[in-house]
Scaffold this active site. Sequence first.
Site: not given
Length: 451
Positions: A210-212, A307
């Site tokens: 997962l993105d930060r 994204h």
Amino acid sequence: MENIQIKIDNSNLMRLIGPNITKDESDILIKNDSLDSENKNSVKRRKLDKDSHNDSISKNNKPKDLDDVIYYFEDGLRKVKPYYYEYQAFAKGRWLGRSIFDIFCTEFRDRSRDYYAYAIETGLITINEKIVTKEKIVKNQDIIGHKIHRHEPPVTADPIKLISMENDLIVIDKPGSVPVHPSGRYRHNTVLHILQKEFGFSNLYTLNRLDRLTSGIMFLSTNKEKAQEFEQLMQERKIHKEYLCRVIGEFPTGDVRCDKPIMTVSHKLGLNVVHPKGKPCTTIFRRESYNGRTSVVKCIPITGRTHQIRVHLQYLGYVIGNDPLYNHHVWGQQKGKGGIDEVSTKSVINNLINEGINQEECLVLNLPTKQNSDITTSNVMNVESSEQSQRFKDKSLGKCEECTIPNFPDPKPDQLFIWLHALKYEVSGCKYETQLPYWAKDDFDGDINIK
């Protein structure tokens, strides 16, 4: 002579290797035979494919310095007590024949000349682990060291929750703001190091990423074969995923399918856009609620591009309300709805860079922008009258007594993440689900001032 191989991982990409290095170049293998820049066999770089991060498997042994790390909690934030850390790298070809002082002053401008003079004099900067003078000339095969006082950015104090741990599969609920792997300014304030420190894991394979800024379900394993099985399921698209987000405006009812291809247009920014030459990409959206200002939307990504959900929502005209990248004013009044042409894309990239946005920094924090982030305590003192330095000092809370780096005010915990959450996963007949994030509930009013 036997070749000596040194691996410098993402966390070891210091200011020594420099702000010019890209994240793609962060995994470097260097052999101690010849370091001439024209010798193709002397430096091997393994490029990281950003688009494959979600499906990649990486093994992480417990770092030696993790036992000494001190976490503490303050005002809803998890912090790491600043610590010294030494980075090392072989001299680059273009450094040969130049003084060590000249190299640092011209190659790494994130600190002042006064600092580099001090660091060389006190042995923080070394050559072959020996203290040298500013005039010392760098030669082939020299190992340059830089011991710095690291100040990691804070992350939320929300704990990493264990959802399940059976059959070598670890399922967690990751808080937003916590990066998965050590990278850039983050080392110990990461999912891997927190799990290793607090739960005693020694080896972990990340199965999805997962993105930060994103919260929710993440999978890890201590078993290589299990990790490979999971990766195969992801490649075959046999894993069902559901996300929740909160977007600006009244999202349409019924299923909305977006099949627009996505392409990375700036690795420095981690920026992706809908583009005809991009990779195939599909997301299904379904509105869950609307409060007159924003909509809670269920997102079902069929593919797993970087994204993907954020870019498809922007294309549809419903950006995530607190997304600092895709809901930025540089996209114009329509915020990128319907896509933008290549000329506009270049303008967006340039404007984001000029405003100091980059992939690594805390995009939603009230930190100095690029224009003033290069100002150190030393040269602020030399330009007292400038408006820029005054703005810089206004945000500073003094300087670190140990290393003279300015201290900045802490962010508020709700500034550290975006309204995007991995809610449900279904894998091989097993279902995993987290609790509903507070911002997705009907009584949430934190969107009143969002534009």
